[in-house]
Design an enzyme around this catalytic site. Structure first.
Site, PDB file in Angstrom:
ATOM      1  N   SER A 136       9.021-172.971  -6.686  1.00 42.21           N
ATOM      2  CA  SER A 136       8.790-171.564  -6.355  1.00 42.21           C
ATOM      3  C   SER A 136       8.070-171.446  -5.021  1.00 42.21           C
ATOM      4  O   SER A 136       7.568-172.434  -4.477  1.00 42.21           O
ATOM      5  CB  SER A 136       7.934-170.915  -7.440  1.00 42.21           C
ATOM      6  OG  SER A 136       6.609-171.407  -7.332  1.00 42.21           O
ATOM      7  N   LYS A 137       8.022-170.228  -4.532  1.00 42.99           N
ATOM      8  CA  LYS A 137       7.310-169.972  -3.286  1.00 42.99           C
ATOM      9  C   LYS A 137       5.856-170.414  -3.422  1.00 42.99           C
ATOM     10  O   LYS A 137       5.260-170.935  -2.490  1.00 42.99           O
ATOM     11  CB  LYS A 137       7.382-168.480  -2.949  1.00 42.99           C
ATOM     12  CG  LYS A 137       6.574-168.138  -1.728  1.00 42.99           C
ATOM     13  CD  LYS A 137       6.644-166.687  -1.358  1.00 42.99           C
ATOM     14  CE  LYS A 137       5.738-166.408  -0.176  1.00 42.99           C
ATOM     15  NZ  LYS A 137       4.318-166.641  -0.471  1.00 42.99           N
ATOM     16  N   ARG A 138       5.291-170.209  -4.611  1.00 42.90           N
ATOM     17  CA  ARG A 138       3.888-170.580  -4.832  1.00 42.90           C
ATOM     18  C   ARG A 138       3.663-172.078  -4.638  1.00 42.90           C
ATOM     19  O   ARG A 138       2.658-172.496  -4.089  1.00 42.90           O
ATOM     20  CB  ARG A 138       3.424-170.140  -6.221  1.00 42.90           C
ATOM     21  CG  ARG A 138       2.385-169.036  -6.127  1.00 42.90           C
ATOM     22  CD  ARG A 138       2.042-168.453  -7.471  1.00 42.90           C
ATOM     23  NE  ARG A 138       3.193-167.791  -8.068  1.00 42.90           N
ATOM     24  CZ  ARG A 138       3.646-168.031  -9.299  1.00 42.90           C
ATOM     25  NH1 ARG A 138       3.060-168.929 -10.063  1.00 42.90           N
ATOM     26  NH2 ARG A 138       4.683-167.372  -9.768  1.00 42.90           N
ATOM     27  N   ASP A 189       3.466-172.672  -0.956  1.00 43.53           N
ATOM     28  CA  ASP A 189       2.179-172.254  -0.387  1.00 43.53           C
ATOM     29  C   ASP A 189       1.091-173.265  -0.752  1.00 43.53           C
ATOM     30  O   ASP A 189       0.256-173.637   0.062  1.00 43.53           O
ATOM     31  CB  ASP A 189       1.768-170.877  -0.948  1.00 43.53           C
ATOM     32  CG  ASP A 189       2.728-169.779  -0.498  1.00 43.53           C
ATOM     33  OD1 ASP A 189       3.472-170.031   0.482  1.00 43.53           O
ATOM     34  OD2 ASP A 189       2.745-168.699  -1.119  1.00 43.53           O
ATOM     35  N   TYR A 249       6.704-165.110   5.105  1.00 41.27           N
ATOM     36  CA  TYR A 249       7.135-166.321   4.409  1.00 41.27           C
ATOM     37  C   TYR A 249       7.700-167.246   5.489  1.00 41.27           C
ATOM     38  O   TYR A 249       8.646-166.874   6.166  1.00 41.27           O
ATOM     39  CB  TYR A 249       8.261-166.030   3.408  1.00 41.27           C
ATOM     40  CG  TYR A 249       7.917-165.139   2.228  1.00 41.27           C
ATOM     41  CD1 TYR A 249       6.670-164.545   2.089  1.00 41.27           C
ATOM     42  CD2 TYR A 249       8.872-164.906   1.243  1.00 41.27           C
ATOM     43  CE1 TYR A 249       6.384-163.744   0.991  1.00 41.27           C
ATOM     44  CE2 TYR A 249       8.591-164.111   0.141  1.00 41.27           C
ATOM     45  CZ  TYR A 249       7.346-163.529   0.026  1.00 41.27           C
ATOM     46  OH  TYR A 249       7.069-162.745  -1.056  1.00 41.27           O
TER      47      TYR A 249
END
Ligand code: GLU
Length: 507
Positions: free
Chosen positions: A264-266, A269, A288
């Site tokens: 996921s994007k998380r 990050d 992003y």
């Protein structure tokens, strides 16, 4: 295998930026099409207007273009099966849903959202947490199977909102052979009466998807594993219409680098890597980051993505796009999820950077630096630095001392290596160095080794001092190459200035 010409499609919904998993789906479709002299199509699936995000379609097209995997049919690209955006085809779908109602394979349902909620919570209270509208429960709901025909007509004429639902057959095994997973069998008792046509006049994903795949002559549906549960319904729809089924291939999920679960994007990050091909700024202004803007080469990015779920069965890892087109087969796509590996991703990028010529890198770097240094000046810098760089910009960030005098000196090296005799030693070395003619790497090296031998000193005691004064750093490429690149005069000047600066720091 049927003799249908190969036509595959990538069918994203424009709900935001394209995740790299989506790019991989597009890539495998592209490779499969090329391998079989087929056609790669893009279709925008925007029937869910509530999830529509402005700019997402342009983002997707731009990202595919950057990757070098452009479809040949799609919005703005032309093709005989357009339009390629579902909202522009909206008139097309209703007759298909009506046809199924007329044939008793679907029905109108008038239940309101509140009534459905009520059913769900009642069922929950009775210990059935997963209430579904299905072949059992439909008989106690408000639909054209339970209401008298004249009332159904009255409601429709009065403009009452309704949806059209599939009339899922009872207790029937649906089978199909997935190109990756083999035989899949699902009993219809486990499937609900999915909505095909919504009260807002739009088809659902399921109806639009199969109507379009059929009318666009799609031969193979290659898509993410998350669509596998929808496949039996799609098969039922193909059969209900009497259409030839496409072949299905459901790709494995992309998993987080650590632990289990979808990437996921998380995770990006948290672990510091992008999960989007190019930059995307949300409506709220959040950025992003993308692979493009981080400095990845598209061919390195594509090569890395190709290996997330596929391998050629040989040790070869570096593949150009053409080589991938040649080597790719669905039977080498794995069933198991593919773990994303940020280190491997950087490794691919390094491999692609290393094989670029010095002058090509210099061209890229001068652009990145807005022409601050010429290609001629940057070419030898690229030659020395490329082995150590991951991105083009690293060549400058890590090697700017090859262009400008250092302004800082590595404190750790000073602490460890700048001993009492360092200053005298370096003054002597400066004098020795100024006698080297012609001033090239080889001669500097020979002279340096003589210098050590005469003084019975080890390389580790002197080379770091030389490096420190010339570059300000504790590490880097060959000092002899660096010396040649800088030239005698500059080396002498840097040693003098360096001694002054470092003695001050040391004092
Ligand atoms: N619109 C679906 C998506 O967003 C496409 C699924 C399919 O390829 O059938 O992924």
């Amino acid at each position: 295998m049927s003799n249908r010409p190969v036509r595959v499609r990538f069918a994203p919904s424009p709900t935001g930026p394209l995740h790299i998993g989506g790019v991989r789906t597009a890539l495998y479709n592209y490779l499969f099409a090329k391998k079989h002299n087929g056609t790669f199509i893009i279709r925008i699936e925007d029937t869910d207007q509530t999830r529509f995000v402005e700019g997402a379609q342009d983002y997707i097209m731009d990202a595919l273009n950057w990757c070098g995997i452009m479809p040949t049919e799609g919005p703005g690209l032309g093709g005989e099966h357009g339009p390629y955006v579902q909202s522009e085809r909206r008139e097309m779908y209703r007759p298909y849903a009506e046809q199924l109602v007329a044939e008793d394979k679907a029905y109108y349902a008038f239940d309101s959202a509140e009534e459905l909620d009520q059913m769900r919570s009642q069922a929950k209270q009775m210990g059935m947490p997963n209430w579904q509208y299905n072949s059992v429960t439909r008989s106690s709901m408000k639909n054209s199977l339970t209401l008298p025909a004249d009332e159904v007509q009255k409601r429709i004429d009065a403009g009452d909102p309704y949806v059209i639902r599939i009339k899922m057959p009872r207790n029937t095994d649906i089978r199909f052979e997935d190109e990756i997973r083999g035989w899949v069998v699902v009993n219809t008792n486990n499937l609900d009466d999915k909505v095909l046509f919504k009260s807002d006049g739009m088809p659902t994903y399921h109806l639009a998807n199969i109507v379009d795949d059929h009318s666009m002559n799609i031969s193979h549906v290659i898509r993410g594993e998350e669509w596998l549960p929808s496949a039996p319904l799609h098969i039922i729809l193909y059969d209900a219409f009497g259409w030839e089924r496409p072949k299905f291939a459901h790709l494995p999920l992309l998993l987080k680098p650590d632990g289990n679960g979808k990437l996921s994007k998380r995770d990006g990050d948290r672990l510091g890597f992008p999960v989007f091909p190019t930059n995307w700024t949300t409506a709220e202004g959040e950025l992003y980051t993308g692979y493009r803007e981080q400095g990845y080469f598209p061919d390195a990015f594509i090569n890395m993505l190709a290996f997330l779920g596929w391998n050629p069965g040989t040790p070869q890892e570096i593949f150009s796009l053409e080589e991938l087109c040649e080597a790719f087969t669905l039977d080498r796509v794995s069933k198991a999820g593919a773990k994303f590996d940020p280190d491997k991703t950087r490794w691919f990028q390094q491999q692609y950077l290393r094989v670029k010529s010095d002058s090509e890198l210099a061209e890229l770097l001068t652009k990145e630096l807005d022409g601050e240094y010429s290609v001629e000046r940057l070419t030898p810098v690229c030659r020395l630095m490329k082995e150590r760089a991951t991105f083009v910009k690293d060549i400058f960030t890590d090697g700017s001392y090859l262009l400008e005098k250092p302004t800082e000196y590595d404190e750790q090296t000073i602490r460890k290596k700048w001993k009492e005799n360092a200053e005298d030693l370096m003054r002597e070395w400066k004098i020795t160095l100024s006698t080297v003619t012609p001033f090239n790497a080889e001669n500097v090296e020979t002279t340096f080794k003589d210098f050590l031998e005469k003084r019975e000193l080890g390389i580790g005691a002197v080379l770091p001092l030389f490096r420190l004064l010339l570059t300000g750093k504790g590490m880097g490429p060959s000092m002899f190459e660096i010396a040649e690149l800088l030239g005698k005069e500059e080396c002498v000047a840097r040693i003098e200035e360096g001694i002054d600066a470092v003695s001050k720091v040391g004092a």
